[in-house]
Design an enzyme around this catalytic site. Structure first.
Site, PDB file in Angstrom:
ATOM      1  N   ASP A   7     -33.840  28.907  49.605  1.00 43.51           N
ATOM      2  CA  ASP A   7     -33.420  30.108  48.881  1.00 43.51           C
ATOM      3  C   ASP A   7     -34.100  31.371  49.405  1.00 43.51           C
ATOM      4  OD1 ASP A   7     -31.688  28.804  46.904  1.00 43.51           O
ATOM      5  OD2 ASP A   7     -33.536  27.852  46.240  1.00 43.51           O
ATOM      6  N   SER A  65     -36.174  23.169  50.919  1.00 40.66           N
ATOM      7  CA  SER A  65     -36.752  22.207  49.978  1.00 40.66           C
ATOM      8  C   SER A  65     -36.107  22.304  48.607  1.00 40.66           C
ATOM      9  CB  SER A  65     -38.262  22.443  49.849  1.00 40.66           C
ATOM     10  OG  SER A  65     -38.903  22.331  51.096  1.00 40.66           O
ATOM     11  N   THR A  95     -33.298  32.402  62.977  1.00 37.81           N
ATOM     12  CA  THR A  95     -34.366  33.349  62.634  1.00 37.81           C
ATOM     13  C   THR A  95     -35.680  32.916  63.281  1.00 37.81           C
ATOM     14  OG1 THR A  95     -34.875  32.175  60.578  1.00 37.81           O
ATOM     15  CG2 THR A  95     -33.269  33.957  60.465  1.00 37.81           C
ATOM     16  N   ASP A 121     -44.568  25.825  42.578  1.00 37.59           N
ATOM     17  CA  ASP A 121     -43.744  26.254  43.717  1.00 37.59           C
ATOM     18  C   ASP A 121     -44.618  26.644  44.906  1.00 37.59           C
ATOM     19  OD1 ASP A 121     -41.650  26.993  45.285  1.00 37.59           O
ATOM     20  OD2 ASP A 121     -41.007  28.679  44.064  1.00 37.59           O
TER      21      ASP A 121
END
Length: 522
Positions: free
Chosen positions: A211, A242, A184, A308
């Site tokens: 994810d 991660s 990508t 996060d």
């Protein structure tokens, strides 16, 4: 040479030399469950006998050597058995290759035919050792299998492509899986590819990243006009980021002890090549912007979402970024004001039972599924402004209306965090929902009320590494299983994340759709 000729007839016996040392002779036996190698040539050191379970066999191949003047043929069998059974660091898989030389016959074609017969038998009996669900063989990928492998070279420490070259490429080749690598190049690149590609070319889509890339792929599949069949395309997950929450969850569901880093990658690679295809829940999420999207992992607000996103600056640390981010946010703990309501699993079941007693199928009395249209379902902004499809939500009402009367409204208005999970792991080393499974049809809802001390919150997250946070009996932590929920932030500023990705801040609601997608798993 083997004594039996039938492909399905076991055991098979044979005596062959090692391809790496023709002076070493071995007896080989194939049974329904095991591949047994016994060294006939005495050796002062090293192994004398090895027994491998066919459950650990990744693949095998028969082939002719590079020397055209050599009449021999060769058989290579690849195993990834568990090691460290008594190690406190956990059980991991190590690669073991056995390569034998077939030279009993004078003509190379006859030797190759014999080697191929063994290879077919190993593959057949190895296939019969697949895991079963409820006593029934679960859906498997076709053989040979064609996979699209999507790699994000920037995820985690930026080592995904290297890890693919060092480990995954070899494993896929050993398993005889035909695959094409796509790297990508930008955000939403994977989403666009799966949205527009001809999926008939592929038997599975594999994501090697964190994810976030899987989040793109799932929502790209649901933007297709043929979303109903597209979303059933088997998906594979390989840890390269991660967090790696779904990869850690997939490993956890096999019952194996916790592993990390390369050991987790090899475990997930083995499951990808060997594992059956299971159903996986997706959660439909409605945002205040009228956007509707689908989530496979989590919805977070407050402390977890802040850590996060704010830890992105520490991405070069890999999984350690979350530890650093947690300590930074603990130093200036925030309180978040909001309203939370939900439909408990038990209450929804009671409603279903009451409708069942009247002889009618259950429908949420607040929502008519026939009246739901694309405008109500919303869409995800993309370059082509395509609509997101998917099944209708039968448990939700529009965000501008009050939640249904039979929902539970949480009396507290001050929170430290709200976290909705649908898989076991929040990160590679955070076992947030130990009771979760891939398709339990449940949203595991956690929230922490204001008033908790920094030390108690840190203790919770340390306990979560082993999934023991609920056993701490923290009076500020609440956990419940729900089918749907609504969160209405009242604080003017904050962060909402879905599968670790920032979404529009504001009221949000969610409903689980059981087994909507497919995942290659153990």
């Amino acid at each position: 040479m083997a004594e039996n000729q039938g492909l399905s007839t076991v055991p098979l016996f044979g005596e062959f030399t090692l391809s790496t040392n023709r002076k070493v002779r071995c007896s080989v036996k194939l049974t329904e469950q095991e591949f047994i190698v016994k060294r006939l040539t005495p050796a002062p050191v090293g192994w004398s006998r090895r027994v491998h379970s066919l459950k650990d066999c990744l693949g095998c191949r028969a082939y002719r050597g590079n020397d055209t003047g050599d009449s021999a043929a060769y058989l290579s069998v690849y195993f990834y058995p568990l090691r460290g059974r008594w190690m406190r660091t956990g059980i991991s898989r190590q690669r073991v290759e056995h390569c034998f030389r077939f030279a009993a016959l004078q003509e190379w074609r006859a030797n190759l035919e014999e080697a191929e017969r063994w290879a077919r038998a190993v593959r057949e009996w190895s296939s019969r050792q697949r895991h079963h669900g409820d006593g029934v063989l679960m859906q498997e990928l076709p053989r040979p299998c064609r996979m699209m492998v999507l790699v994000n070279p920037l995820s985690g420490k930026g080592q995904s492509y290297t890890l693919y070259n060092n480990h995954i490429q070899r494993m896929l080749n050993e398993a005889g899986i035909i695959h094409t690598l796509f790297v990508t190049e930008r955000q939403n690149h994977a989403r666009e590819m799966v949205r527009d590609t001809d999926l008939s070319q592929w038997d599975a889509l594999v994501i090697m990243s964190g994810d976030g890339l899987l989040y793109e792929v799932i929502n790209g599949l649901l933007e297709r006009p043929d979303w109903e069949s597209a979303i059933r395309t088997p998906l594979g997950i390989l840890p390269g980021g991660s967090g790696n929450a779904l990869a850690a969850s997939t490993h956890y569901y096999t019952g194996a002890s916790s592993v990390s880093n390369v050991e987790l990658l090899v475990s997930c690679g083995f499951l990808l090549c060997r594992g059956p295809v299971s159903r996986m829940d997706l959660v439909s999420i409605h945002l205040s912007s009228s956007t509707r999207l689908f989530s496979f992992l989590s919805l977070a607000w407050g402390f977890v979402a802040d850590v996060d996103i704010e830890s992105e600056k520490y991405r070069h640390l890999g999984a350690a970024r979350f530890t650093v981010g947690t300590l930074v946010r603990l130093a200036s703990l925030r309180i978040y004001k909001g309203k939370l309501s939900y439909l408990p699993v038990s209450r929804e079941q009671k409603n279903k039972d009451s409708w069942s007693q009247r002889g009618e199928p259950y429908r949420n009395p607040m929502v008519s599924t026939e009246s739901i249209n694309v405008q109500q379902l919303g869409n995800i902004p993309s370059q082509n402004s395509r609509s997101l499809h998917g099944p209708p939500d039968s448990l939700l009402v529009p965000l501008d209306q009050q939640p249904p009367a039979h929902w539970v409204e949480v009396p507290e208005k001050d929170f430290v965090l709200v976290l909705a999970m649908y898989q076991s792991h929040l990160a590679e080393d955070l076992l947030a929902a130990p009771d979760a499974t891939l398709d339990d049809g449940v949203i595991h809802l956690f929230y922490v009320r204001a008033g908790i001390s920094r030390f108690a919150l840190l203790r919770l997250f340390l306990a979560m590494e082993k999934g023991a946070h609920l056993a701490t009996n923290c009076q500020h932590l609440v956990y419940t299983k729900v089918r749907a929920l609504r969160l209405e932030p009242l604080s003017p500023q904050g962060i909402l994340t879905v599968d670790g990705e920032v979404v529009k801040y504001g009221p949000v609601q969610a409903e689980v759709h059981r087994g909507l997608s497919r995942l290659i798993s153990g």
